[in-house]
Scaffold this motif. Sequence first.
Motif, PDB file in Angstrom:
ATOM      1  N   LEU A 176       3.774  10.165  -1.006  1.00 12.75           N
ATOM      2  CA  LEU A 176       2.883   9.280  -2.060  1.00 12.75           C
ATOM      3  C   LEU A 176       3.387   9.883  -3.547  1.00 12.75           C
ATOM      4  O   LEU A 176       3.214   9.017  -4.260  1.00 12.75           O
ATOM      5  CB  LEU A 176       1.422   9.694  -1.881  1.00 12.75           C
ATOM      6  CG  LEU A 176       0.398   8.794  -2.626  1.00 12.75           C
ATOM      7  CD1 LEU A 176       0.607   7.382  -2.367  1.00 12.75           C
ATOM      8  CD2 LEU A 176      -0.830   9.292  -2.223  1.00 12.75           C
ATOM      9  N   ASP A 177       3.893  10.977  -3.695  1.00 12.07           N
ATOM     10  CA  ASP A 177       4.036  11.564  -4.811  1.00 12.07           C
ATOM     11  C   ASP A 177       5.369  11.018  -5.507  1.00 12.07           C
ATOM     12  O   ASP A 177       5.603  10.713  -6.524  1.00 12.07           O
ATOM     13  CB  ASP A 177       4.299  13.109  -5.023  1.00 12.07           C
ATOM     14  CG  ASP A 177       2.814  13.762  -4.798  1.00 12.07           C
ATOM     15  OD1 ASP A 177       2.190  13.483  -5.686  1.00 12.07           O
ATOM     16  OD2 ASP A 177       2.815  14.807  -4.124  1.00 12.07           O
ATOM     17  N   ASP A 178       6.197  10.638  -4.467  1.00 11.97           N
ATOM     18  CA  ASP A 178       7.630   9.884  -4.780  1.00 11.97           C
ATOM     19  C   ASP A 178       7.032   8.599  -5.287  1.00 11.97           C
ATOM     20  O   ASP A 178       7.707   7.850  -6.357  1.00 11.97           O
ATOM     21  CB  ASP A 178       8.395   9.751  -3.573  1.00 11.97           C
ATOM     22  CG  ASP A 178       8.995  10.854  -3.194  1.00 11.97           C
ATOM     23  OD1 ASP A 178       9.335  12.033  -4.085  1.00 11.97           O
ATOM     24  OD2 ASP A 178       9.373  11.386  -2.134  1.00 11.97           O
ATOM     25  N   THR A 179       6.259   7.827  -4.784  1.00 16.82           N
ATOM     26  CA  THR A 179       5.787   6.456  -5.137  1.00 16.82           C
ATOM     27  C   THR A 179       5.361   6.503  -6.823  1.00 16.82           C
ATOM     28  O   THR A 179       5.464   5.551  -7.440  1.00 16.82           O
ATOM     29  CB  THR A 179       4.991   5.741  -4.416  1.00 16.82           C
ATOM     30  OG1 THR A 179       3.630   6.318  -4.405  1.00 16.82           O
ATOM     31  CG2 THR A 179       5.297   5.752  -2.804  1.00 16.82           C
ATOM     32  N   ARG A 180       4.506   7.640  -6.708  1.00 14.68           N
ATOM     33  CA  ARG A 180       3.808   7.490  -8.359  1.00 14.68           C
ATOM     34  C   ARG A 180       5.012   7.944  -9.482  1.00 14.68           C
ATOM     35  O   ARG A 180       4.864   7.443 -10.434  1.00 14.68           O
ATOM     36  CB  ARG A 180       3.025   8.700  -8.221  1.00 14.68           C
ATOM     37  CG  ARG A 180       1.697   8.633  -7.461  1.00 14.68           C
ATOM     38  CD  ARG A 180       0.664   9.888  -7.254  1.00 14.68           C
ATOM     39  NE  ARG A 180      -0.523   9.643  -6.766  1.00 14.68           N
ATOM     40  CZ  ARG A 180      -1.411  10.473  -6.359  1.00 14.68           C
ATOM     41  NH1 ARG A 180      -1.208  11.781  -6.503  1.00 14.68           N
ATOM     42  NH2 ARG A 180      -2.610  10.273  -5.575  1.00 14.68           N
ATOM     43  N   PRO A 226       0.782  -1.154   0.127  1.00 17.00           N
ATOM     44  CA  PRO A 226      -0.015  -0.152   0.147  1.00 17.00           C
ATOM     45  C   PRO A 226       0.792   1.145   0.099  1.00 17.00           C
ATOM     46  O   PRO A 226       1.546   1.399   0.975  1.00 17.00           O
ATOM     47  CB  PRO A 226      -0.580  -0.337   1.575  1.00 17.00           C
ATOM     48  CG  PRO A 226       0.247  -1.031   2.076  1.00 17.00           C
ATOM     49  CD  PRO A 226       0.846  -1.942   1.320  1.00 17.00           C
ATOM     50  N   PRO A 227       0.795   1.853  -1.267  1.00 18.02           N
ATOM     51  CA  PRO A 227       1.905   3.243  -1.158  1.00 18.02           C
ATOM     52  C   PRO A 227       1.712   4.114  -0.024  1.00 18.02           C
ATOM     53  O   PRO A 227       2.476   4.798   0.593  1.00 18.02           O
ATOM     54  CB  PRO A 227       1.372   3.688  -2.558  1.00 18.02           C
ATOM     55  CG  PRO A 227       0.882   2.630  -3.231  1.00 18.02           C
ATOM     56  CD  PRO A 227       0.136   1.832  -2.400  1.00 18.02           C
ATOM     57  N   ALA A 228       0.439   4.379   0.393  1.00 13.90           N
ATOM     58  CA  ALA A 228       0.228   5.305   1.455  1.00 13.90           C
ATOM     59  C   ALA A 228       0.733   4.952   2.613  1.00 13.90           C
ATOM     60  O   ALA A 228       1.132   5.784   3.603  1.00 13.90           O
ATOM     61  CB  ALA A 228      -1.121   5.583   1.657  1.00 13.90           C
ATOM     62  N   GLU A 229       0.925   3.699   3.008  1.00 12.06           N
ATOM     63  CA  GLU A 229       1.386   3.294   4.255  1.00 12.06           C
ATOM     64  C   GLU A 229       2.968   2.722   4.271  1.00 12.06           C
ATOM     65  O   GLU A 229       3.597   2.746   5.348  1.00 12.06           O
ATOM     66  CB  GLU A 229       0.561   2.023   4.603  1.00 12.06           C
ATOM     67  CG  GLU A 229      -0.748   2.127   5.076  1.00 12.06           C
ATOM     68  CD  GLU A 229      -1.740   0.921   5.302  1.00 12.06           C
ATOM     69  OE1 GLU A 229      -0.944  -0.086   5.784  1.00 12.06           O
ATOM     70  OE2 GLU A 229      -2.915   1.015   4.998  1.00 12.06           O
ATOM     71  N   ALA A 230       3.419   2.450   3.161  1.00 11.08           N
ATOM     72  CA  ALA A 230       4.816   1.939   2.830  1.00 11.08           C
ATOM     73  C   ALA A 230       5.481   2.570   1.765  1.00 11.08           C
ATOM     74  O   ALA A 230       5.802   1.627   0.786  1.00 11.08           O
ATOM     75  CB  ALA A 230       4.857   0.543   3.005  1.00 11.08           C
ATOM     76  N   PRO A 231       5.544   3.970   1.583  1.00 10.50           N
ATOM     77  CA  PRO A 231       5.967   4.256   0.166  1.00 10.50           C
ATOM     78  C   PRO A 231       7.465   3.994  -0.098  1.00 10.50           C
ATOM     79  O   PRO A 231       7.659   3.696  -1.254  1.00 10.50           O
ATOM     80  CB  PRO A 231       5.898   6.100   0.126  1.00 10.50           C
ATOM     81  CG  PRO A 231       5.971   6.011   1.944  1.00 10.50           C
ATOM     82  CD  PRO A 231       5.037   4.982   2.347  1.00 10.50           C
ATOM     83  N   GLU A 232       8.472   3.796   0.924  1.00 14.96           N
ATOM     84  CA  GLU A 232       9.967   3.433   0.748  1.00 14.96           C
ATOM     85  C   GLU A 232       9.739   2.009   0.055  1.00 14.96           C
ATOM     86  O   GLU A 232      10.664   1.575  -0.577  1.00 14.96           O
ATOM     87  CB  GLU A 232      10.438   3.501   1.953  1.00 14.96           C
ATOM     88  CG  GLU A 232      10.762   4.653   2.554  1.00 14.96           C
ATOM     89  CD  GLU A 232       9.419   5.314   3.271  1.00 14.96           C
ATOM     90  OE1 GLU A 232       9.498   6.512   3.517  1.00 14.96           O
ATOM     91  OE2 GLU A 232       8.627   4.629   3.725  1.00 14.96           O
ATOM     92  N   GLY A 233       8.714   1.155   0.538  1.00 16.67           N
ATOM     93  CA  GLY A 233       8.746  -0.195   0.082  1.00 16.67           C
ATOM     94  C   GLY A 233       8.301  -0.321  -1.551  1.00 16.67           C
ATOM     95  O   GLY A 233       8.941  -1.203  -2.455  1.00 16.67           O
ATOM     96  N   VAL A 234       7.536   0.641  -1.947  1.00 17.62           N
ATOM     97  CA  VAL A 234       7.138   0.706  -3.373  1.00 17.62           C
ATOM     98  C   VAL A 234       8.422   1.194  -3.827  1.00 17.62           C
ATOM     99  O   VAL A 234       8.831   0.502  -5.420  1.00 17.62           O
ATOM    100  CB  VAL A 234       5.898   1.609  -3.598  1.00 17.62           C
ATOM    101  CG1 VAL A 234       5.744   1.838  -5.325  1.00 17.62           C
ATOM    102  CG2 VAL A 234       4.670   1.179  -3.035  1.00 17.62           C
ATOM    103  N   ILE A 235       9.110   2.383  -3.711  1.00 19.01           N
ATOM    104  CA  ILE A 235      10.117   2.702  -4.475  1.00 19.01           C
ATOM    105  C   ILE A 235      11.326   1.572  -4.298  1.00 19.01           C
ATOM    106  O   ILE A 235      12.213   1.525  -5.283  1.00 19.01           O
ATOM    107  CB  ILE A 235      10.915   3.951  -3.762  1.00 19.01           C
ATOM    108  CG1 ILE A 235       9.694   4.906  -3.772  1.00 19.01           C
ATOM    109  CG2 ILE A 235      12.217   4.431  -4.196  1.00 19.01           C
ATOM    110  CD1 ILE A 235       9.853   6.342  -3.007  1.00 19.01           C
ATOM    111  N   PHE A 236      11.481   0.860  -3.158  1.00 19.88           N
ATOM    112  CA  PHE A 236      12.700  -0.242  -3.136  1.00 19.88           C
ATOM    113  C   PHE A 236      12.290  -1.124  -4.296  1.00 19.88           C
ATOM    114  O   PHE A 236      13.379  -1.321  -4.990  1.00 19.88           O
ATOM    115  CB  PHE A 236      12.670  -0.821  -1.931  1.00 19.88           C
ATOM    116  CG  PHE A 236      13.415  -2.033  -1.793  1.00 19.88           C
ATOM    117  CD1 PHE A 236      14.873  -1.706  -1.325  1.00 19.88           C
ATOM    118  CD2 PHE A 236      12.737  -3.362  -1.855  1.00 19.88           C
ATOM    119  CE1 PHE A 236      15.693  -3.003  -1.170  1.00 19.88           C
ATOM    120  CE2 PHE A 236      13.538  -4.494  -1.912  1.00 19.88           C
ATOM    121  CZ  PHE A 236      14.813  -4.197  -1.523  1.00 19.88           C
TER     122      PHE A 236
END
Length: 392
Positions: free
Chosen positions: A96-100, A21-31
Amino acid sequence: MASSAGRKVIIDQVRRLAVIPPAEAPEGVIFYCARMLDGMCAGLIARLGQKPSPNIFSNLMTIEAHRLIDTIGRELAHTLRRMGNGVRHTLDDSSLDDTRLAMVLVRAMLRWYEGLDPGDEFAGALALLDARIDPDWPVVALVDLLVRIEDGEAGAAESLMARRDDALSSRFLAMLCAESLIACGHPAEAGDLLTRCAAAFGSDQRHQQLAALVLSRTGKLEEAVAAAGRLLQRYPDDDETAGIAGGIYKRRWDRDASQTRALDKAHELYRKQWEKGKKINAYLGVNAAATALYRGDAEGARAIAGSVAEAMEKRDAALAAANLKPQDGGLAEYYDRVSRAEALLISGRAGEAKTAYAASFADYPWLTGSIEGTRAQARRIAATLGLEDPTA
């Protein structure tokens, strides 16, 4: 991810990304986005018959030197690389914008990787990413504008400048847009964006590099040289810093030939970078050769230029052996071709150089600004060698 990864392994990272979930773990998405880029680069290096480096920057430099990525693709990849480094090596919060941005970038990288060797197995992963990316996100339009600028579309740069507020949604996106504005001849506007970015997010290493470039491109060369010196003190072993600083010092000497210390420093930086990169980057090599020539070392310049031409021939042979075709196109391909011409000129193969320059200009007539710069450099080299203008 230093080891080579197969396509299925890389594609499986999309499935893993999709459950975060991007809102809860944005660093995980980017990783996971950065992890995919690592795998793609390592796999491509292995396909070239080389051992992948544990350093993704090194792998990307090798890919660029082998003409397997175009200019905009390279900048998107480096932005994703920097984002990945941030979540791996710091505890800074991502937005969240970073994940996008990361998802838009990794989708572009997957399309690039698929384009090298098309296959149906990418369809599912790309569809999954498409489902996670809202086409109405401002970042989608901004990245599309960056591609259109690279393609030379009229009005694209003006459209990007009109959307600078959207670029400030993420510090990484702001710096990516600023870099594009510098490259397409709008350094003052890039400087304004960087100032606003610093006010919103602070000034990191990349921001300092681009700010120094803005000073150089807006004619504030004394300030640019001072900024380059500070960068080299703070980041003495950083390849990107060395490359930017080398260009600034050379521009200072170009403006005033009495600035011999600036020329010496430019040569030192270009030569060390070229050697550190295993002598495969033609841009660094020809600049090391040209600055050696301007310093009065004609013999050393010929030796470097000859090595550059030989390395380019070996590179082309490696691509053929791996059944890969150049993917750079446009501006990147133009500069590769004129770099070869310059290497031929300095190494004493003036007739071949003249033919290479003429073919490059004929194939890219719309790159008028770049051609003008190329002609000026070729004339200066020829005059130093006592030769006729090879671009006449």
